[in-house]
Scaffold this motif. Structure first.
Motif, PDB file in Angstrom:
ATOM      1  N   GLY A 257       0.814  -1.213   0.000  1.00 39.55           N
ATOM      2  CA  GLY A 257       0.000   0.000   0.000  1.00 39.55           C
ATOM      3  C   GLY A 257       0.846   1.261   0.000  1.00 39.55           C
ATOM      4  O   GLY A 257       0.544   2.228  -0.699  1.00 39.55           O
TER       5      GLY A 257
ATOM      6  N   ASN B 133       2.326   1.782  -3.423  1.00 35.64           N
ATOM      7  CA  ASN B 133       1.301   2.262  -4.350  1.00 35.64           C
ATOM      8  C   ASN B 133       1.003   3.744  -4.112  1.00 35.64           C
ATOM      9  O   ASN B 133       0.914   4.519  -5.062  1.00 35.64           O
ATOM     10  CB  ASN B 133       0.024   1.424  -4.224  1.00 35.64           C
ATOM     11  N   TRP B 134       0.872   4.159  -2.848  1.00 32.45           N
ATOM     12  CA  TRP B 134       0.630   5.565  -2.555  1.00 32.45           C
ATOM     13  C   TRP B 134       1.820   6.428  -2.965  1.00 32.45           C
ATOM     14  O   TRP B 134       1.637   7.559  -3.438  1.00 32.45           O
ATOM     15  CB  TRP B 134       0.313   5.772  -1.080  1.00 32.45           C
TER      16      TRP B 134
ATOM     17  N   ILE C 224       1.557   6.906  -6.652  1.00 32.12           N
ATOM     18  CA  ILE C 224       0.494   7.865  -6.963  1.00 32.12           C
ATOM     19  C   ILE C 224       0.973   9.287  -6.683  1.00 32.12           C
ATOM     20  O   ILE C 224       0.753  10.194  -7.493  1.00 32.12           O
ATOM     21  CB  ILE C 224      -0.782   7.545  -6.150  1.00 32.12           C
ATOM     22  N   GLY C 225       1.620   9.480  -5.546  1.00 28.51           N
ATOM     23  CA  GLY C 225       2.077  10.815  -5.168  1.00 28.51           C
ATOM     24  C   GLY C 225       3.168  11.371  -6.058  1.00 28.51           C
ATOM     25  O   GLY C 225       3.138  12.539  -6.434  1.00 28.51           O
TER      26      GLY C 225
ATOM     27  N   ASN D 275      -1.117   4.628 -10.571  1.00 32.63           N
ATOM     28  CA  ASN D 275      -1.708   3.692  -9.622  1.00 32.63           C
ATOM     29  C   ASN D 275      -1.413   2.277 -10.106  1.00 32.63           C
ATOM     30  O   ASN D 275      -2.007   1.791 -11.066  1.00 32.63           O
ATOM     31  CB  ASN D 275      -3.209   3.935  -9.512  1.00 32.63           C
TER      32      ASN D 275
ATOM     33  N   TYR E 258      -7.492  -3.193  -1.965  1.00 33.38           N
ATOM     34  CA  TYR E 258      -7.579  -1.971  -1.164  1.00 33.38           C
ATOM     35  C   TYR E 258      -8.143  -2.265   0.222  1.00 33.38           C
ATOM     36  O   TYR E 258      -7.668  -1.726   1.225  1.00 33.38           O
ATOM     37  CB  TYR E 258      -8.436  -0.922  -1.854  1.00 33.38           C
TER      38      TYR E 258
END
Length: 62
Positions: free
Chosen positions: A15, A18-19, A22-23, A28, A45
């Motif tokens: 997780g 993945n974040w 994305i950031g 994603n 998720y």
């Protein structure tokens, strides 16, 4: 460390990666592999979210 703790940590790391993607890159990974909000993505998720809650317990373990 119990096996459930290790599984939770792996999912928390997934997780977090993945974040981070994305950031930093607006990419994603989960959606690109399993489809945008597909049932598999939603399960992943949910598991990551539950693992995050489990991770709170790990903070207080000796």
């Amino acid at each position: 460390m119990k096996i459930i703790d290790k599984i939770a940590l792996v999912l928390i790391i997934i997780g977090a990666i993945n974040w981070g993607l994305i950031g930093f890159f607006n990419f994603n990974l989960v959606d690109s592999i399993f489809g945008t909000m597909s049932i598999v993505s939603r399960i992943i998720y949910a598991l990551v979210g539950i693992s995050g809650l489990w991770g709170i317990k790990l903070l207080f373990d000796d």
